[in-house]
Scaffold this motif. Structure first.
Motif, PDB file in Angstrom:
ATOM      1  N   VAL A   1       0.364  -1.431   0.034  1.00 40.80           N
ATOM      2  CA  VAL A   1       0.173   0.118   0.091  1.00 40.80           C
ATOM      3  C   VAL A   1       0.654   1.340   0.359  1.00 40.80           C
ATOM      4  N   GLY A   2       1.788   1.498   0.593  1.00 34.97           N
ATOM      5  CA  GLY A   2       2.812   2.520   0.524  1.00 34.97           C
ATOM      6  C   GLY A   2       3.438   3.145  -0.310  1.00 34.97           C
ATOM      7  N   LEU A   3       4.319   1.699  -1.893  1.00 28.08           N
ATOM      8  CA  LEU A   3       4.755   1.919  -3.106  1.00 28.08           C
ATOM      9  C   LEU A   3       3.380   2.688  -3.541  1.00 28.08           C
ATOM     10  N   SER A   4       2.114   2.369  -3.729  1.00 33.47           N
ATOM     11  CA  SER A   4       0.507   2.561  -4.170  1.00 33.47           C
ATOM     12  C   SER A   4       0.572   4.087  -3.788  1.00 33.47           C
ATOM     13  N   ALA A   5       0.674   4.450  -2.638  1.00 32.61           N
ATOM     14  CA  ALA A   5       0.262   5.499  -2.067  1.00 32.61           C
ATOM     15  C   ALA A   5       1.233   6.686  -2.714  1.00 32.61           C
ATOM     16  N   VAL A   6       2.713   6.597  -3.283  1.00 32.23           N
ATOM     17  CA  VAL A   6       3.356   7.054  -3.755  1.00 32.23           C
ATOM     18  C   VAL A   6       3.355   7.103  -4.777  1.00 32.23           C
ATOM     19  N   ILE A  22      -3.567   4.970   5.861  1.00 30.33           N
ATOM     20  CA  ILE A  22      -3.981   3.422   5.675  1.00 30.33           C
ATOM     21  C   ILE A  22      -2.224   2.716   5.663  1.00 30.33           C
ATOM     22  N   SER A  23      -0.907   3.070   4.919  1.00 28.35           N
ATOM     23  CA  SER A  23      -0.676   2.081   4.978  1.00 28.35           C
ATOM     24  C   SER A  23       0.521   1.998   6.261  1.00 28.35           C
ATOM     25  N   LEU A  24       0.800   2.945   6.503  1.00 31.35           N
ATOM     26  CA  LEU A  24       1.211   3.632   7.944  1.00 31.35           C
ATOM     27  C   LEU A  24       0.344   2.980   9.233  1.00 31.35           C
ATOM     28  N   SER A  25      -1.117   2.956  10.076  1.00 31.65           N
ATOM     29  CA  SER A  25      -2.246   2.106  10.578  1.00 31.65           C
ATOM     30  C   SER A  25      -1.606   0.982  10.371  1.00 31.65           C
ATOM     31  N   LEU A  26      -1.674   0.348   8.812  1.00 26.60           N
ATOM     32  CA  LEU A  26      -1.817  -1.038   8.964  1.00 26.60           C
ATOM     33  C   LEU A  26      -0.578  -1.205   9.590  1.00 26.60           C
ATOM     34  N   ASN A  27       0.786  -1.040   9.339  1.00 27.17           N
ATOM     35  CA  ASN A  27       2.208  -0.381   9.662  1.00 27.17           C
ATOM     36  C   ASN A  27       2.067  -1.042  11.241  1.00 27.17           C
ATOM     37  N   PHE A  28       1.640  -0.011  12.097  1.00 28.77           N
ATOM     38  CA  PHE A  28       2.069   0.288  13.065  1.00 28.77           C
ATOM     39  C   PHE A  28       0.479  -0.856  14.332  1.00 28.77           C
ATOM     40  N   PHE A  29      -0.145  -1.482  13.079  1.00 24.24           N
ATOM     41  CA  PHE A  29      -0.699  -2.260  14.702  1.00 24.24           C
ATOM     42  C   PHE A  29      -0.531  -3.705  13.471  1.00 24.24           C
ATOM     43  N   SER A  57      10.525  -1.150   6.229  1.00 24.50           N
ATOM     44  CA  SER A  57      11.265  -0.088   5.460  1.00 24.50           C
ATOM     45  C   SER A  57      10.512   0.176   3.967  1.00 24.50           C
ATOM     46  N   ILE A  58       9.738  -0.226   3.984  1.00 19.04           N
ATOM     47  CA  ILE A  58       8.551   0.467   2.349  1.00 19.04           C
ATOM     48  C   ILE A  58       7.466   1.657   2.693  1.00 19.04           C
ATOM     49  N   SER A  59       7.220   0.983   4.020  1.00 16.76           N
ATOM     50  CA  SER A  59       6.977   2.857   4.618  1.00 16.76           C
ATOM     51  C   SER A  59       7.223   4.011   4.871  1.00 16.76           C
ATOM     52  N   THR A  64       9.509   8.810   2.888  1.00 19.23           N
ATOM     53  CA  THR A  64      10.022   9.940   2.815  1.00 19.23           C
ATOM     54  C   THR A  64      10.759  10.889   1.686  1.00 19.23           C
ATOM     55  N   ILE A  65       9.949   9.854   0.267  1.00 16.56           N
ATOM     56  CA  ILE A  65       9.399  10.450  -0.853  1.00 16.56           C
ATOM     57  C   ILE A  65       8.640  11.167  -0.420  1.00 16.56           C
ATOM     58  N   MET A  66       7.375  11.419  -0.250  1.00 19.18           N
ATOM     59  CA  MET A  66       6.175  11.846   0.375  1.00 19.18           C
ATOM     60  C   MET A  66       6.561  13.323   0.990  1.00 19.18           C
ATOM     61  N   ALA A  67       7.163  13.182   1.897  1.00 18.79           N
ATOM     62  CA  ALA A  67       8.246  14.747   2.311  1.00 18.79           C
ATOM     63  C   ALA A  67       8.694  15.241   2.117  1.00 18.79           C
ATOM     64  N   GLN A  68       8.721  15.235   0.525  1.00 13.23           N
ATOM     65  CA  GLN A  68       9.104  16.391  -0.292  1.00 13.23           C
ATOM     66  C   GLN A  68       8.395  17.097  -0.298  1.00 13.23           C
ATOM     67  N   PRO A  69       8.997  18.110  -0.020  1.00 14.78           N
ATOM     68  CA  PRO A  69       8.497  19.865  -0.648  1.00 14.78           C
ATOM     69  C   PRO A  69       7.663  20.136  -2.657  1.00 14.78           C
ATOM     70  N   SER A  70       6.191  20.084  -1.982  1.00 12.96           N
ATOM     71  CA  SER A  70       6.318  20.678  -3.798  1.00 12.96           C
ATOM     72  C   SER A  70       5.540  21.807  -3.612  1.00 12.96           C
ATOM     73  N   PHE A  71       6.843  22.070  -5.080  1.00 12.84           N
ATOM     74  CA  PHE A  71       6.646  23.445  -5.164  1.00 12.84           C
ATOM     75  C   PHE A  71       5.885  24.247  -5.832  1.00 12.84           C
TER      76      PHE A  71
END
Length: 129
Positions: A1-6, A22-29, A57-59, A64-71
């Motif tokens: 789900v994490g790579l699909s999210a990106v 969803i990816s993070l919550s499933l990972n934490f659970f 590591s996938i999450s 990490t990719i999603m944390a990049q600023p969007s200009f």
């Protein structure tokens, strides 16, 4: 789900953030459940235990990719970005990195405890998959 999210986030930011949540919550659970099962159940094979290392590591990679600023704007609000980055992304990334290290230690422990059984088996391409 994490790579699909990106991949979704690149074109549609809001659904991408939803999939990442969803990816993070499933990972934490599910990741703590996986750690407990691998530590207590010796019937699980060593390659399966080794694969669990990739879950956080996938999450982490996706976040990490999603944390990049969007200009998209000419003058983005850098202070707001830095504030959100410090309050949300960095603690989450540190926690996911700790989960990666925990998964690594769990994988090494599972290989160590199953080594007598594992070394007797012939190598199969299914182990690498």
């Amino acid at each position: 789900v994490g790579l699909s999210a990106v991949k979704t986030w690149l074109y549609y930011p809001l659904p991408g953030h939803f999939l990442m949540a969803i990816s993070l919550s499933l990972n934490f659970f599910f990741f703590p459940i996986s750690l407990i099962r691998v530590a207590l159940n010796n019937k699980i094979s060593a390659p399966v235990c080794w694969i669990q290392m990739s879950a956080p590591s996938i999450s982490l990679y996706a976040l990490t990719i999603m944390a990049q600023p969007s200009f998209q704007e000419d003058h983005p609000d850098v202070t707001k970005f830095q504030q959100v980055h410090r309050m949300v992304y960095l603690p989450c990334m540190h926690f996911l990195f700790i989960l990666c290290l925990t998964g690594f230690c769990s994988s090494v422990q599972s290989l160590w405890t199953r080594w007598d059984n594992f070394k007797k088996k012939e190598f199969s391409p299914a182990h690498a998959a």
